[in-house]
Design a protein around this motif. Sequence first.
Motif, PDB file in Angstrom:
ATOM      1  N   ASP A 336      34.952  39.096  36.139  1.00  0.00           N
ATOM      2  CA  ASP A 336      34.324  40.357  36.518  1.00  0.00           C
ATOM      3  C   ASP A 336      32.825  40.165  36.725  1.00  0.00           C
ATOM      4  O   ASP A 336      32.112  39.763  35.814  1.00  0.00           O
ATOM      5  CB  ASP A 336      34.574  41.386  35.403  1.00  0.00           C
ATOM      6  N   LEU A 337      32.352  40.464  37.931  1.00  0.00           N
ATOM      7  CA  LEU A 337      30.923  40.293  38.240  1.00  0.00           C
ATOM      8  C   LEU A 337      30.211  41.636  38.313  1.00  0.00           C
ATOM      9  O   LEU A 337      29.091  41.720  38.794  1.00  0.00           O
ATOM     10  CB  LEU A 337      30.785  39.570  39.582  1.00  0.00           C
ATOM     11  N   THR A 338      30.898  42.671  37.841  1.00  0.00           N
ATOM     12  CA  THR A 338      30.334  44.003  38.059  1.00  0.00           C
ATOM     13  C   THR A 338      29.948  44.717  36.767  1.00  0.00           C
ATOM     14  O   THR A 338      29.679  45.907  36.778  1.00  0.00           O
ATOM     15  CB  THR A 338      31.342  44.893  38.818  1.00  0.00           C
ATOM     16  N   GLY A 339      29.971  43.972  35.653  1.00  0.00           N
ATOM     17  CA  GLY A 339      29.495  44.608  34.434  1.00  0.00           C
ATOM     18  C   GLY A 339      30.529  44.741  33.334  1.00  0.00           C
ATOM     19  O   GLY A 339      30.190  45.118  32.218  1.00  0.00           O
ATOM     20  N   ARG A 344      37.776  45.015  31.585  1.00  0.00           N
ATOM     21  CA  ARG A 344      38.351  45.824  30.516  1.00  0.00           C
ATOM     22  C   ARG A 344      39.596  46.563  31.004  1.00  0.00           C
ATOM     23  O   ARG A 344      40.654  46.517  30.371  1.00  0.00           O
ATOM     24  CB  ARG A 344      37.309  46.844  30.047  1.00  0.00           C
ATOM     25  N   ASP A 345      39.481  47.186  32.159  1.00  0.00           N
ATOM     26  CA  ASP A 345      40.577  48.028  32.637  1.00  0.00           C
ATOM     27  C   ASP A 345      41.733  47.198  33.204  1.00  0.00           C
ATOM     28  O   ASP A 345      42.895  47.519  32.999  1.00  0.00           O
ATOM     29  CB  ASP A 345      40.052  48.994  33.704  1.00  0.00           C
ATOM     30  N   GLU A 349      45.620  47.060  32.003  1.00  0.00           N
ATOM     31  CA  GLU A 349      46.641  47.483  32.977  1.00  0.00           C
ATOM     32  C   GLU A 349      47.721  46.405  33.127  1.00  0.00           C
ATOM     33  O   GLU A 349      48.920  46.704  33.151  1.00  0.00           O
ATOM     34  CB  GLU A 349      45.923  47.723  34.305  1.00  0.00           C
ATOM     35  N   LEU A 350      47.304  45.164  33.218  1.00  0.00           N
ATOM     36  CA  LEU A 350      48.268  44.076  33.399  1.00  0.00           C
ATOM     37  C   LEU A 350      49.132  43.908  32.151  1.00  0.00           C
ATOM     38  O   LEU A 350      50.341  43.707  32.242  1.00  0.00           O
ATOM     39  CB  LEU A 350      47.537  42.768  33.699  1.00  0.00           C
ATOM     40  N   ASP A 358      43.774  37.659  30.254  1.00  0.00           N
ATOM     41  CA  ASP A 358      42.623  37.562  29.362  1.00  0.00           C
ATOM     42  C   ASP A 358      41.381  37.569  30.235  1.00  0.00           C
ATOM     43  O   ASP A 358      41.468  37.551  31.468  1.00  0.00           O
ATOM     44  CB  ASP A 358      42.696  36.282  28.514  1.00  0.00           C
ATOM     45  N   ARG A 359      40.238  37.631  29.600  1.00  0.00           N
ATOM     46  CA  ARG A 359      38.961  37.666  30.329  1.00  0.00           C
ATOM     47  C   ARG A 359      37.914  37.098  29.393  1.00  0.00           C
ATOM     48  O   ARG A 359      38.198  36.777  28.250  1.00  0.00           O
ATOM     49  CB  ARG A 359      38.644  39.115  30.708  1.00  0.00           C
TER      50      ARG A 359
END
Length: 430
Positions: A336-339, A344-345, A349-350, A358-359
């Motif tokens: 995620d490059l947008t903050g 998170r979402d 959802e997945l 994971d992230r």
Amino acid sequence: MTDAPTEPFRALTGMRDVLPPEAGRRRALLARFAAAAERAGYAEVSVPVLEELGVFERLGEATDVVTKEMYHFADQDGTELALRPELTAGVVRAFVQHAPTQPWKVWVAGTAFRRERPQRGRYRMFDQVGVEVLGVDDPDLDVEVVALAWQALADLGLRDVTLLVNSLGDHEDRARYTEAVRAYFASLRSALSEAEQDTLDRNPLRLLDSKRPELGPMVAAAPSLAEYRSDEAAAHYERVLAGLRAVGVPYTEAPLLVRGLDYYRRTTFELTSGAIDAAQNALGGGGRYDRLAEDLGGRPTDGIGFALGVDRVLLACDAEGVFDGAGPALDAFVVDLTGGEAARDLTHELRAAGLSADRRFGGGSMRSQMKHADRSGASVALIVGEDELQAGEVTLRPLRGHGADDGEQRRVRREDLVAALRALPAHHDH
RNA sequence: GUGGCCGUAGCUCAGUUUGGCUGAGAGCGCUGGGUUGUGGCCCCAGAGGUCGUGGGUUCGAGCCCCACCGGUCACACCA
């Protein structure tokens, strides 16, 4: 408020922390074993780690396991308690207490404790898996149990395993044989070490499988067990061996195999690994017993079982390069490059859709996030930058081993993402 | 319980030979960068160590001695 320790706490001697990925591998081993046992009609049983000391004292007063190696202590009310040094006694105690219908075929997995000096393949806290059958005195059951132990190891991919089989005869046979061995070694007493003389007094049969080479010639000339077996015990043994041949389980007769605990009679067996370059090469063992239920206050009941040492089995797997226990990889890793909101979402959802995701927390550069995605083993990286966010899309980039050519990266509409991931060949249901 | 060997960065280890002028090193891993939105290979930079703990010998100890703690391997025993 107590003072902070000057040094960090650490696990007690012989007690080990099992970290990832090893802990997952153990769970996988357990799952394989459970499947093998349940295919054979065994149901799981779970019994306490802590019992009254007396439960384990029945295992044999001449064994170090009972006399020196048990963790025991008095409870606040004075009751003498002990951490189990093996699993069989507790299972039999439960059998006596609950009197289930026979035959009672159970498998068990659990932790046991012995206060010994740790070394490779032997710790003060160790896990075993095994089975017990109460209420059947049929040699064909011996075949089933031995074959199950053999198959459990084979299922893991182990090939360099030797099955050692012996029959101790019935109690009277064993007692007469023990006396013969005692008399034999007594005549050679001066040739024995101090420790061996002590063993001779307490448990002479143990001298037969000593590892000291000096004892070899003496052992070879010792009385032969076969001559002490009753006709009935000998017939039982023959039927067991014939059964093993019939079902194709290769065995080696080991007339000197004398297992440690006192309750064994007739069939005893042990499984050793030829791949482990260490002294502790016994993966497990077991045998038939019949007095244990009685000793624990129940009716005389025939029993047979075995236990495999989880640590040693895994050691053997390492040595043979099998069963690495690698778990399933993630389906997706979100970059995620947008903050962070998208990560998170999307992960939530997945996961809600049954996929694994994971992230990386704390963001970081894209380079850094991609590195984490790579190391996570995920099938794909899901990249969300400003472009994707504006378009309501996600970039789906295959990672290594999943057709990872740069050209295959593609954009997917966010509402189609779950379906797109499910369509990937590497995807697994969780 | 008995004996051998070993404790230097998160991990694996070099440095101990003949104690010294090095403010203690490498590889891997980690963080950042080379590539202003693309991982795996490569390159650069950075963070990270009371040299297990305590005492002793010495002008001086990561290195020598002792004790303790921890680890490891073997024996006894056992899975």
